[in-house]
Scaffold this motif. Structure first.
Motif, PDB file in Angstrom:
ATOM      1  N   HIS A  15     -19.772  44.323  35.741  1.00  0.00           N
ATOM      2  CA  HIS A  15     -19.450  43.452  34.606  1.00  0.00           C
ATOM      3  C   HIS A  15     -18.108  42.775  34.856  1.00  0.00           C
ATOM      4  O   HIS A  15     -17.058  43.314  34.521  1.00  0.00           O
ATOM      5  N   HIS A  17     -16.016  38.770  34.828  1.00  0.00           N
ATOM      6  CA  HIS A  17     -16.052  37.427  34.261  1.00  0.00           C
ATOM      7  C   HIS A  17     -15.264  36.457  35.132  1.00  0.00           C
ATOM      8  O   HIS A  17     -14.331  36.844  35.831  1.00  0.00           O
ATOM      9  N   GLN A  50     -20.924  38.300  34.782  1.00  0.00           N
ATOM     10  CA  GLN A  50     -21.546  38.209  33.462  1.00  0.00           C
ATOM     11  C   GLN A  50     -20.937  36.984  32.762  1.00  0.00           C
ATOM     12  O   GLN A  50     -19.916  37.103  32.082  1.00  0.00           O
ATOM     13  N   ALA A  76     -25.572  37.228  36.919  1.00  0.00           N
ATOM     14  CA  ALA A  76     -26.578  37.480  35.892  1.00  0.00           C
ATOM     15  C   ALA A  76     -26.559  36.270  34.960  1.00  0.00           C
ATOM     16  O   ALA A  76     -25.600  36.070  34.222  1.00  0.00           O
ATOM     17  N   LYS A  89     -28.070  37.817  31.127  1.00  0.00           N
ATOM     18  CA  LYS A  89     -27.184  38.355  30.104  1.00  0.00           C
ATOM     19  C   LYS A  89     -27.691  37.952  28.725  1.00  0.00           C
ATOM     20  O   LYS A  89     -28.035  36.796  28.486  1.00  0.00           O
ATOM     21  N   HIS A 121     -28.878  42.481  30.951  1.00  0.00           N
ATOM     22  CA  HIS A 121     -27.569  42.986  30.527  1.00  0.00           C
ATOM     23  C   HIS A 121     -27.367  42.632  29.057  1.00  0.00           C
ATOM     24  O   HIS A 121     -27.138  41.482  28.693  1.00  0.00           O
ATOM     25  N   HIS A 123     -25.260  42.824  25.750  1.00  0.00           N
ATOM     26  CA  HIS A 123     -23.873  43.024  25.340  1.00  0.00           C
ATOM     27  C   HIS A 123     -23.811  43.460  23.879  1.00  0.00           C
ATOM     28  O   HIS A 123     -24.259  42.748  22.987  1.00  0.00           O
ATOM     29  N   GLU A 168     -24.231  46.924  27.889  1.00  0.00           N
ATOM     30  CA  GLU A 168     -22.805  46.844  28.192  1.00  0.00           C
ATOM     31  C   GLU A 168     -21.984  47.346  27.005  1.00  0.00           C
ATOM     32  O   GLU A 168     -22.347  47.136  25.850  1.00  0.00           O
ATOM     33  N   ASP A 227     -15.054  44.998  33.271  1.00  0.00           N
ATOM     34  CA  ASP A 227     -14.800  43.877  32.356  1.00  0.00           C
ATOM     35  C   ASP A 227     -13.660  42.994  32.874  1.00  0.00           C
ATOM     36  O   ASP A 227     -12.925  42.376  32.106  1.00  0.00           O
TER      37      ASP A 227
END
Length: 301
Positions: A15, A17, A50, A76, A89, A121, A123, A168, A227
């Motif tokens: 995970h 970004h 993600q 993803a 996601k 995934h 969230h 997640e 994250d």
């Protein structure tokens, strides 16, 4: 890769970004920073992007990096498309109040199944303004009836047994609800983003979180996630490898063994995304099984 005390850990960060700079002040992430933080200092062998949003052309941030660094990144996507996409996601925070059990979610998941995309995934948590934890209307009047809730997860997990639902943030505000679902649905997984930072600031709370997940699920369905760029993977990985279950927790939850840590830090996600694991990074259980097969084989070597 991370190595300590003669053990080698294959690391998959499930995970991460690629934040675009915003007026709210997120630090600019460029290619050099990301590669440095994840691979050069963060021990990561493979990272799963993600995306938070797509750019105006509909391309998820980070897509270009997967081409420039083959074997290091997977994206993803935000929607199922034909091709080689292996994950998507989903966020349960729709302002329209949609949940996983809604017809539009079923159409989305049917497309994933049609295109051979198996990793979903999902969230959940933490609640962010204007969304309230209890799923009521937000402070600005927005309909937040779905909040960051995994409502409907058990229904869709049963309806789509060939898909894998990686939740997640482990539904942290509703951890027990998540555990009850995960124990009956074998295709539900737990992503540790958001839960891991407690390992330093509140280690006993983290022990309870990981203990509950291991008790209700098993070590094969929990995945490491930093994250990034909200957290740096380096200190999370180091802390997790060093972490020991408190003695007064061990009667209830058992010990957190090196094999379990290896599975969580990378081997489980490697299985989900068909990643090649280097020699010497597997578990002692797998090595013992391999030795036994070799010893019982009648094929000359």
């Amino acid at each position: 890769m991370y190595e300590k005390d003669g053990e080698r850990y294959f690391i998959v960060d499930g995970h991460v970004h690629f934040w675009k700079p915003t007026e709210d002040g997120f630090r600019r992430q460029n290619e050099e920073t990301i590669v440095h933080d994840l691979f050069e200092t963060g021990y990561v062998d493979h990272a799963i992007f993600q995306p938070a949003t797509a750019d105006p052309e509909g391309v998820a941030p980070g897509s270009a990096l997967t081409e420039r660094y083959p074997g290091r990144f997977t994206v993803a996507g935000l929607e199922p498309v034909a091709g080689n996409l292996k994950g998507v996601k989903l966020v349960t925070t729709e302002l329209a109040g949609r949940q996983l059990s809604d017809p539009c979610s079923y159409r989305f998941l049917e497309k994933c199944q049609e295109f051979g995309i198996r990793n979903i995934h999902l969230h959940t948590d933490p609640s962010l303004r204007p969304l309230d934890r209890d799923g009521t209307e937000g402070a600005d009047g927005a309909d937040a009836s779905a909040a960051f809730d995994a409502a409907g997860l058990d229904e869709v997990a049963a309806a789509f047994p060939d898909l894998r639902f990686i939740v997640e943030h482990v539904g942290l505000a509703r951890l027990q609800d998540f555990c009850w679902i995960a124990t009956q649905e074998p295709n539900v997984y737990a992503g540790l983003a958001l839960a891991l930072p407690a390992i330093l600031t509140r280690p006993r709370q983290f022990a309870e979180i990981i203990g509950e997940l291991l008790y209700w699920m098993d070590e094969n369905r929990i995945t490491f996630a930093s994250d990034y760029g909200l957290q740096h993977p380096k200190w999370l990985i180091e802390s997790f490898v060093d972490f020991e279950m408190p003695e007064d927790f061990q009667d209830e939850y058992g010990e957190l063994t090196t094999d379990v840590k290896k599975k969580i830090l990378g081997l489980n996600a490697a299985r989900l995304y068909d990643l090649e694991v280097p020699d010497g990074c597997g578990t002692s259980e797998a090595a013992a099984e391999s030795d036994e097969i070799g010893a019982n084989s009648k094929v000359p070597v």
